[in-house]
Design a protein around this motif. Structure first.
Motif, short mmCIF file in Angstrom:
data_model
loop_
_atom_site.label_atom_id
_atom_site.label_comp_id
_atom_site.label_asym_id
_atom_site.label_seq_id
_atom_site.Cartn_x
_atom_site.Cartn_y
_atom_site.Cartn_z
N SER A 190 0.89 -1.17 -0.23
CA SER A 190 0.07 0.02 0.13
C SER A 190 0.80 1.32 0.17
O SER A 190 0.22 2.13 0.03
CB SER A 190 -0.90 0.12 1.47
N ASP A 191 1.99 1.07 0.00
CA ASP A 191 3.23 2.34 0.02
C ASP A 191 2.91 3.00 1.25
O ASP A 191 2.91 4.32 1.30
CB ASP A 191 3.00 2.89 -1.07
N ARG A 192 2.39 2.49 2.34
CA ARG A 192 2.09 3.41 3.60
C ARG A 192 3.27 2.98 4.46
O ARG A 192 3.33 3.88 5.63
CB ARG A 192 0.85 2.71 4.03
N ARG A 193 3.90 1.95 4.68
CA ARG A 193 5.13 1.76 5.63
C ARG A 193 6.36 1.40 4.96
O ARG A 193 6.31 0.92 3.65
CB ARG A 193 4.54 0.46 6.58
N ALA A 194 7.54 1.79 5.22
CA ALA A 194 8.81 1.63 4.79
C ALA A 194 9.29 1.08 5.82
O ALA A 194 9.43 1.62 6.96
CB ALA A 194 9.48 2.86 4.13
N LEU A 195 10.42 0.21 5.58
CA LEU A 195 11.33 -0.60 6.40
C LEU A 195 12.74 -0.25 5.96
O LEU A 195 13.19 -0.72 5.21
CB LEU A 195 11.04 -1.96 6.56
N ALA B 124 10.08 -1.40 13.72
CA ALA B 124 11.18 -0.68 12.87
C ALA B 124 10.75 0.17 11.65
O ALA B 124 11.55 0.59 11.16
CB ALA B 124 12.33 -1.79 12.40
N SER B 125 9.62 -0.06 11.13
CA SER B 125 9.12 0.69 10.00
C SER B 125 8.78 2.24 10.29
O SER B 125 8.74 2.62 11.40
CB SER B 125 7.90 -0.08 9.33
N ILE B 126 8.87 2.86 9.22
CA ILE B 126 8.54 4.23 9.52
C ILE B 126 7.16 4.56 8.55
O ILE B 126 7.26 3.98 7.27
CB ILE B 126 9.60 5.18 8.91
N PRO B 127 6.41 5.45 8.89
CA PRO B 127 5.34 5.96 7.99
C PRO B 127 5.67 6.56 6.79
O PRO B 127 6.60 7.27 6.93
CB PRO B 127 4.32 6.73 8.81
N VAL B 128 5.14 6.18 5.59
CA VAL B 128 5.54 6.96 4.17
C VAL B 128 4.33 7.91 4.09
O VAL B 128 4.35 8.98 3.72
CB VAL B 128 5.54 5.84 3.23
N ASP B 129 2.88 7.23 4.25
CA ASP B 129 1.78 8.39 4.11
C ASP B 129 1.21 8.76 5.41
O ASP B 129 0.36 8.07 5.91
CB ASP B 129 0.99 7.40 3.21
N ARG B 130 1.96 9.73 6.05
CA ARG B 130 1.28 10.21 7.25
C ARG B 130 -0.48 10.61 7.05
O ARG B 130 -0.94 10.54 7.91
CB ARG B 130 2.13 11.33 7.71
N ASP B 131 -0.65 11.26 6.22
CA ASP B 131 -2.01 11.61 5.87
C ASP B 131 -2.96 10.75 5.96
O ASP B 131 -3.85 10.51 6.64
CB ASP B 131 -2.05 12.53 4.75
N ALA B 132 -2.65 9.65 5.32
CA ALA B 132 -3.54 8.34 5.21
C ALA B 132 -3.52 7.68 6.62
O ALA B 132 -4.49 7.41 7.09
CB ALA B 132 -3.07 7.21 4.17
N ASP B 133 -2.41 7.77 7.48
CA ASP B 133 -2.23 7.14 8.83
C ASP B 133 -3.21 7.86 9.47
O ASP B 133 -3.84 7.49 10.43
CB ASP B 133 -0.87 7.10 9.15
N GLU B 134 -2.97 9.29 9.49
CA GLU B 134 -3.89 10.26 10.36
C GLU B 134 -5.20 10.04 10.19
O GLU B 134 -6.04 10.05 10.93
CB GLU B 134 -3.42 11.66 10.20
#
Length: 165
Positions: free
Chosen positions: A26-31, A128-138
């Protein structure tokens, strides 16, 4: 487990160390996984479909798998301990499957050469992942907060019963 794809190689802005970046579908999380220079070259070579004049280590491993009619079924990045990632190659030969310990960078380099899926355990992604799509997470978090704020005890009893069963 979450299937992830190699998004690319980056350099840490401070240390200039190479990082392989995996992303979920989903391109939402990056590791991000820190790797060595040689592993970065091996991964980039596979991503760019470069064929060296003579087999390099990862090419040799692929050649051995093919020569012995073995299949790399999947790569699993299964744990993170003291800032070190651990991975395994799941290799199949006929009906026999073997799990072979591997550094994630080597596993990724071989997976790219064999078009094999890369899987990451949920705990590793969570840690360990970082959010890629902060808007979608929020937006997802806000929708969940609204759902909870409108939830009544009767709704839960209707859905899950009263616990007498």
């Amino acid at each position: 487990m979450i299937e992830m794809k190699v998004a690319g190689i980056a350099l840490d802005a401070i240390t200039r160390s190479p990082i392989v970046l995996l992303k979920d579908s989903s391109d939402r999380r990056a590791l991000p996984i820190y790797i060595g220079q040689e592993q970065a070259r091996a991964i980039m070579g596979a991503m760019e479909h470069q064929k060296p004049p003579r087999p390099l280590t990862h090419d040799l491993m692929v050649n051995i798998l093919e020569a012995w009619n073995m299949t790399l079924e999947k790569v699993i990045i299964h744990s993170l301990q003291k800032d070190t990632f651990y991975a395994a190659l799941i290799v199949q030969h006929g009906e026999v499957k073997k799990e072979i310990d591997s550094r994630p960078s080597d596993a990724i380099a071989i997976a790219l050469r064999t078009n094999t899926p890369i899987w990451v355990m949920e705990e590793v992604v969570a840690d360990a992942s970082i959010p890629v799509d902060r808007d979608a997470d929020e937006a997802e978090q806000q929708a969940f907060r609204e759902f909870i704020s409108n939830l009544r005890p009767q709704d839960l009893i209707k859905r899950f019963g009263n616990g007498d069963g």
